[in-house]
Design a protein around this motif. Structure first.
Motif, PDB file in Angstrom:
ATOM      1  N   GLY A 140       0.791  -1.223   0.000  1.00 37.25           N
ATOM      2  CA  GLY A 140       0.000   0.000   0.000  1.00 37.25           C
ATOM      3  C   GLY A 140       0.825   1.276   0.000  1.00 37.25           C
ATOM      4  N   LYS A 141       2.136   1.168  -0.148  1.00 32.46           N
ATOM      5  CA  LYS A 141       2.989   2.346  -0.170  1.00 32.46           C
ATOM      6  C   LYS A 141       3.043   2.922  -1.583  1.00 32.46           C
ATOM      7  CE  LYS A 141       7.775   3.798   0.594  1.00 32.46           C
ATOM      8  NZ  LYS A 141       9.152   3.355   0.944  1.00 32.46           N
ATOM      9  N   VAL A 142       2.933   4.264  -1.677  1.00 32.15           N
ATOM     10  CA  VAL A 142       2.993   4.925  -2.979  1.00 32.15           C
ATOM     11  C   VAL A 142       4.424   4.876  -3.506  1.00 32.15           C
ATOM     12  CG1 VAL A 142       2.688   7.093  -4.225  1.00 32.15           C
ATOM     13  CG2 VAL A 142       1.049   6.440  -2.461  1.00 32.15           C
ATOM     14  N   ILE A 143       4.596   4.293  -4.684  1.00 34.86           N
ATOM     15  CA  ILE A 143       5.935   4.172  -5.277  1.00 34.86           C
ATOM     16  C   ILE A 143       6.039   4.898  -6.616  1.00 34.86           C
ATOM     17  CG2 ILE A 143       6.481   1.992  -4.146  1.00 34.86           C
ATOM     18  CD1 ILE A 143       5.585   0.518  -6.651  1.00 34.86           C
ATOM     19  N   GLY A 144       4.913   5.500  -7.060  1.00 37.55           N
ATOM     20  CA  GLY A 144       4.956   6.229  -8.322  1.00 37.55           C
ATOM     21  C   GLY A 144       3.581   6.679  -8.732  1.00 37.55           C
ATOM     22  N   HIS A 145       3.465   7.145  -9.946  1.00 40.80           N
ATOM     23  CA  HIS A 145       2.161   7.548 -10.459  1.00 40.80           C
ATOM     24  C   HIS A 145       2.133   7.423 -11.974  1.00 40.80           C
ATOM     25  CE1 HIS A 145       4.575  11.251 -10.422  1.00 40.80           C
ATOM     26  NE2 HIS A 145       3.875  11.612 -11.494  1.00 40.80           N
ATOM     27  N   LEU A 146       0.909   7.326 -12.478  1.00 42.80           N
ATOM     28  CA  LEU A 146       0.679   7.206 -13.916  1.00 42.80           C
ATOM     29  C   LEU A 146      -0.278   8.326 -14.301  1.00 42.80           C
ATOM     30  CD1 LEU A 146      -0.099   3.878 -15.726  1.00 42.80           C
ATOM     31  CD2 LEU A 146      -1.587   5.831 -16.087  1.00 42.80           C
ATOM     32  N   ALA A 147       0.037   9.063 -15.370  1.00 46.15           N
ATOM     33  CA  ALA A 147      -0.764  10.241 -15.707  1.00 46.15           C
ATOM     34  C   ALA A 147      -0.861  10.422 -17.210  1.00 46.15           C
ATOM     35  CB  ALA A 147      -0.161  11.490 -15.069  1.00 46.15           C
ATOM     36  N   GLY A 148      -1.900  11.185 -17.612  1.00 47.99           N
ATOM     37  CA  GLY A 148      -2.076  11.528 -19.017  1.00 47.99           C
ATOM     38  C   GLY A 148      -2.541  12.973 -19.146  1.00 47.99           C
ATOM     39  N   LEU A 149      -2.193  13.622 -20.247  1.00 48.41           N
ATOM     40  CA  LEU A 149      -2.593  15.007 -20.522  1.00 48.41           C
ATOM     41  C   LEU A 149      -3.064  15.103 -21.960  1.00 48.41           C
ATOM     42  CD1 LEU A 149       0.509  15.229 -18.947  1.00 48.41           C
ATOM     43  CD2 LEU A 149      -0.493  17.467 -18.523  1.00 48.41           C
ATOM     44  N   ASP A 150      -3.920  16.082 -22.204  1.00 44.41           N
ATOM     45  CA  ASP A 150      -4.368  16.322 -23.569  1.00 44.41           C
ATOM     46  C   ASP A 150      -4.536  17.817 -23.777  1.00 44.41           C
ATOM     47  OD1 ASP A 150      -4.976  15.324 -26.099  1.00 44.41           O
ATOM     48  OD2 ASP A 150      -7.135  15.516 -25.732  1.00 44.41           O
ATOM     49  N   THR A 151      -4.449  18.202 -25.013  1.00 45.20           N
ATOM     50  CA  THR A 151      -4.610  19.632 -25.359  1.00 45.20           C
ATOM     51  C   THR A 151      -6.074  20.012 -25.517  1.00 45.20           C
ATOM     52  OG1 THR A 151      -4.326  19.056 -27.693  1.00 45.20           O
ATOM     53  CG2 THR A 151      -2.355  19.741 -26.465  1.00 45.20           C
ATOM     54  N   GLU A 152      -6.979  19.029 -25.390  1.00 43.45           N
ATOM     55  CA  GLU A 152      -8.421  19.251 -25.469  1.00 43.45           C
ATOM     56  C   GLU A 152      -9.073  18.745 -24.187  1.00 43.45           C
ATOM     57  OE1 GLU A 152      -9.824  20.826 -27.917  1.00 43.45           O
ATOM     58  OE2 GLU A 152      -8.056  20.921 -29.229  1.00 43.45           O
ATOM     59  N   PRO A 153     -10.304  19.198 -23.906  1.00 49.34           N
ATOM     60  CA  PRO A 153     -11.023  18.665 -22.740  1.00 49.34           C
ATOM     61  C   PRO A 153     -11.291  17.176 -22.915  1.00 49.34           C
ATOM     62  CG  PRO A 153     -12.006  20.732 -23.459  1.00 49.34           C
ATOM     63  CD  PRO A 153     -11.036  20.337 -24.530  1.00 49.34           C
ATOM     64  N   LEU A 154     -11.409  16.449 -21.792  1.00 48.44           N
ATOM     65  CA  LEU A 154     -11.724  15.022 -21.830  1.00 48.44           C
ATOM     66  C   LEU A 154     -13.190  14.828 -22.181  1.00 48.44           C
ATOM     67  CD1 LEU A 154      -9.860  13.863 -18.593  1.00 48.44           C
ATOM     68  CD2 LEU A 154      -9.066  13.665 -20.955  1.00 48.44           C
ATOM     69  N   ASN A 155     -13.460  13.777 -22.965  1.00 51.03           N
ATOM     70  CA  ASN A 155     -14.850  13.543 -23.366  1.00 51.03           C
ATOM     71  C   ASN A 155     -15.303  12.110 -23.112  1.00 51.03           C
ATOM     72  OD1 ASN A 155     -13.513  12.136 -25.339  1.00 51.03           O
ATOM     73  ND2 ASN A 155     -13.968  13.584 -26.982  1.00 51.03           N
ATOM     74  N   GLN A 156     -14.482  11.285 -22.417  1.00 46.13           N
ATOM     75  CA  GLN A 156     -14.885   9.928 -22.126  1.00 46.13           C
ATOM     76  C   GLN A 156     -15.607   9.854 -20.788  1.00 46.13           C
ATOM     77  OE1 GLN A 156     -10.822   8.140 -23.197  1.00 46.13           O
ATOM     78  NE2 GLN A 156     -12.248   6.460 -23.603  1.00 46.13           N
ATOM     79  N   ARG A 157     -16.325   8.734 -20.594  1.00 49.10           N
ATOM     80  CA  ARG A 157     -17.067   8.559 -19.352  1.00 49.10           C
ATOM     81  C   ARG A 157     -16.105   8.312 -18.194  1.00 49.10           C
ATOM     82  NH1 ARG A 157     -20.042   4.174 -19.152  1.00 49.10           N
ATOM     83  NH2 ARG A 157     -19.062   3.148 -20.924  1.00 49.10           N
ATOM     84  N   CYS A 158     -16.474   8.797 -17.011  1.00 50.94           N
ATOM     85  CA  CYS A 158     -15.618   8.744 -15.823  1.00 50.94           C
ATOM     86  C   CYS A 158     -15.262   7.316 -15.446  1.00 50.94           C
ATOM     87  CB  CYS A 158     -16.318   9.439 -14.666  1.00 50.94           C
ATOM     88  SG  CYS A 158     -15.342   9.475 -13.147  1.00 50.94           S
ATOM     89  N   GLU A 159     -16.252   6.396 -15.494  1.00 51.07           N
ATOM     90  CA  GLU A 159     -15.970   5.031 -15.057  1.00 51.07           C
ATOM     91  C   GLU A 159     -14.979   4.337 -15.990  1.00 51.07           C
ATOM     92  OE1 GLU A 159     -20.119   5.030 -17.017  1.00 51.07           O
ATOM     93  OE2 GLU A 159     -18.921   6.269 -15.649  1.00 51.07           O
ATOM     94  N   GLU A 160     -15.033   4.657 -17.266  1.00 54.93           N
ATOM     95  CA  GLU A 160     -14.075   4.081 -18.196  1.00 54.93           C
ATOM     96  C   GLU A 160     -12.661   4.578 -17.907  1.00 54.93           C
ATOM     97  OE1 GLU A 160     -15.211   4.826 -22.173  1.00 54.93           O
ATOM     98  OE2 GLU A 160     -17.065   3.647 -22.081  1.00 54.93           O
ATOM     99  N   LEU A 161     -12.536   5.880 -17.683  1.00 52.33           N
ATOM    100  CA  LEU A 161     -11.220   6.464 -17.392  1.00 52.33           C
ATOM    101  C   LEU A 161     -10.629   5.855 -16.125  1.00 52.33           C
ATOM    102  CD1 LEU A 161     -12.011  10.228 -18.148  1.00 52.33           C
ATOM    103  CD2 LEU A 161     -10.803   8.611 -19.617  1.00 52.33           C
ATOM    104  N   GLU A 162     -11.473   5.745 -15.083  1.00 51.63           N
ATOM    105  CA  GLU A 162     -10.996   5.200 -13.821  1.00 51.63           C
ATOM    106  C   GLU A 162     -10.573   3.737 -13.973  1.00 51.63           C
ATOM    107  OE1 GLU A 162     -13.796   5.725 -10.718  1.00 51.63           O
ATOM    108  OE2 GLU A 162     -13.723   7.914 -10.774  1.00 51.63           O
ATOM    109  N   ALA A 163     -11.378   2.957 -14.697  1.00 57.07           N
ATOM    110  CA  ALA A 163     -11.069   1.545 -14.870  1.00 57.07           C
ATOM    111  C   ALA A 163      -9.750   1.352 -15.604  1.00 57.07           C
ATOM    112  CB  ALA A 163     -12.208   0.853 -15.626  1.00 57.07           C
ATOM    113  N   ILE A 164      -9.553   2.131 -16.672  1.00 57.08           N
ATOM    114  CA  ILE A 164      -8.302   2.030 -17.443  1.00 57.08           C
ATOM    115  C   ILE A 164      -7.102   2.408 -16.581  1.00 57.08           C
ATOM    116  CG2 ILE A 164      -7.025   2.984 -19.404  1.00 57.08           C
ATOM    117  CD1 ILE A 164      -9.734   3.311 -20.814  1.00 57.08           C
TER     118      ILE A 164
END
Length: 484
Positions: A140-164
């Protein structure tokens, strides 16, 4: 702070949503299977690239958390839209990644630059939206992070983003933890290797110390025991020389006074071969005197080699040590192929100064190197045989000179070379390792050259190196400073 995601219009069409969900799940399954076999940098690159493609965003990266007074992140892979960008390290303070590391999953649908005005990277990338998730290990110790950025607003559903994000974070956690454990294992292995090397070094030193002590006492004891009777023999030989000369003189006078002895004397003279005895007796006495002198020289060499009565370090002539060791090995030198055995070619430099050293230990170095050279010559003799009826001579070159270049300035060079079998490169790299030997079991301990290397480099702050060409011969170079 995270923005709430609006429900897309497609929510009014359940059948279409179900089809999109199944299509998305199939794509995700294929991607996860595709990266399952990857490890290391290739795994992180595959993750970041597929994450960007699956989410339909321009940038994606995986970073390792670096704890400390100023927490930072080390990028492991960065997908920059059409290729991988350069990995770099950046401070977390003032970035959305800092919120992710502290609080977990975060999705910012739009306006990310306004929310984090201190993060200049967001401006450089032209980021409008952001999503990220913390990567935790099995504890349960934080050892890093995974992130994404885009030049446009996000348009996908929240549950899909979280699951991925959760799927990729879980897989990334396993790889980061695996690499961390692998690194720790390598460090432990290296530590064990260092410990083993130190133990071998200590064992070699103990064995050599005992060996030198025993050899020194034995040499001194032999020298003392041999010297007493040889002194007696040498003293009596002088008297025998005088007595025999006087007796032969009397016999010669009798022959002059009585040139015609009777038959009894003539028979005795013939049986005795008196003429031969008169000629041979001086030669016999001279031969015995040479033998006594030879034994005396050996005794002196033993005493010089052991040097038990001298201080540990003193100023000595290196040539005396070389000559003493050659005297000890003379029987092996004489037993080489050819009438004269091994040909020893000495080339001692002029004006070689006495050096400050441990004579006993240095003599041990010369002994080990010369014994190895003689072993190589014996093997070469067995392989060479006779060519055109003439035996190829085994040779041993011993040269001394002053070294006056580089970091060996004001040092004495002792070169010991032979025309023996030579040493292959894979063996030459190991000859100074403790307990390494190419000799059959019972013929060598693998300590001689290892201890010699320690004596030269550690005790005397010098250098010991080996140059060799297989089939042509080997040269050992000992470089010793005049003063330590």
């Amino acid at each position: 702070m995270s923005s709430s995601l609006s429900v897309p219009n497609s929510a009014k069409f359940p059948k279409k949503i179900e089809q999109e969900r199944r299509h998305w799940e199939d794509d995700l399954k294929l991607i996860v299977e595709g990266i399952a076999s990857q490890v290391g940098e290739k795994f992180f690159q595959a993750c970041s690239r597929y994450l960007a493609e699956l989410l339909g965003i321009k940038y994606a990266f995986i970073a390792e958390f670096i704890d400390g007074e100023c927490p930072a992140a080390n990028i492991l892979a960065f997908w920059a839209g059409d290729d991988f960008g350069t990995n770099f390290r950046y401070p977390l303070s003032g970035t959305p990644c800092d919120i992710v590391v502290d609080e977990g999953l975060r999705i910012y649908e739009r306006g990310i630059q306004q929310m984090f005005p201190e993060d200049k990277d967001l401006v450089d990338l032209g980021a409008e939206s952001y999503l990220g998730i913390a990567i935790q290990d099995s504890h349960g110790k934080v050892i890093g992070h995974l992130a994404g950025l885009d030049t446009e607003p996000l348009n996908q559903r929240c549950e899909e983003l979280e699951a991925i994000l959760k799927i990729f974070a879980a897989r990334s956690a396993g790889e980061i933890e695996r690499q961390t454990n692998e690194k720790a294992l390598r460090e432990q292995n290296q530590c064990l290797k260092e410990t083993l090397r130190e133990l071998q070094h200590a064992q070699a030193q103990l064995v050599q110390a005992e060996k030198l002590s025993s050899l020194g006492h034995m040499a001194a004891g032999l020298a003392h025991e041999i010297n007493n009777p040889m002194t007696f023999i040498n003293g009596n030989l002088r008297h025998i020389e005088h007595y025999s000369r006087d007796l032969l003189k009397v016999v010669h006078l009798y022959q002059q006074e009585y040139p015609q002895p009777n038959e009894v004397l003539q028979g005795a003279i013939a049986a005795l071969e008196l003429d031969f005895v008169q000629r041979d007796m001086p030669n016999m006495i001279a031969s015995m005197q040479n033998g006594v002198q030879r034994v005396s020289d050996i005794v002196d060499s033993f005493q010089s080699f052991s040097r038990l009565n001298e201080s540990h370090f003193k100023v000595v002539d290196v040539h005396d040590g070389l000559d003493a060791v050659l005297m000890i090995l003379q029987s092996r030198i004489d037993s080489g192929v050819g009438e004269s055995g091994v040909e020893v070619i000495k080339s001692y430099g002029r004006n070689i100064p006495n050096i400050h050293c441990s004579p006993r230990q240095l003599n041990q170095v010369f002994l080990d190197i010369l014994k190895n050279a003689l072993d190589a010559l014996e093997e070469a003799d067995r392989n060479r045989g006779i060519s055109n009826g003439v035996s190829k001579s085994s040779k041993l070159w011993i040269r001394t000179a002053m070294e006056s270049e580089g970091d060996s300035k004001n040092s004495v060079l002792i070169s010991i070379a032979d025309n023996g079998t030579g040493i292959f490169d894979d063996v030459k790299d190991k000859i100074f390792d403790p307990f390494f030997t190419t000799k059959p079991v019972g013929k060598g301990t693998g300590l001689g050259l290892s201890v010699s290397h320690q004596i030269v480099t550690e005790v005397h702050k010098g250098k010991l190196s080996c140059n060799s060409t297989p089939g042509k011969g080997t040269e050992f170079r000992v470089v010793l400073p005049v003063r330590i």
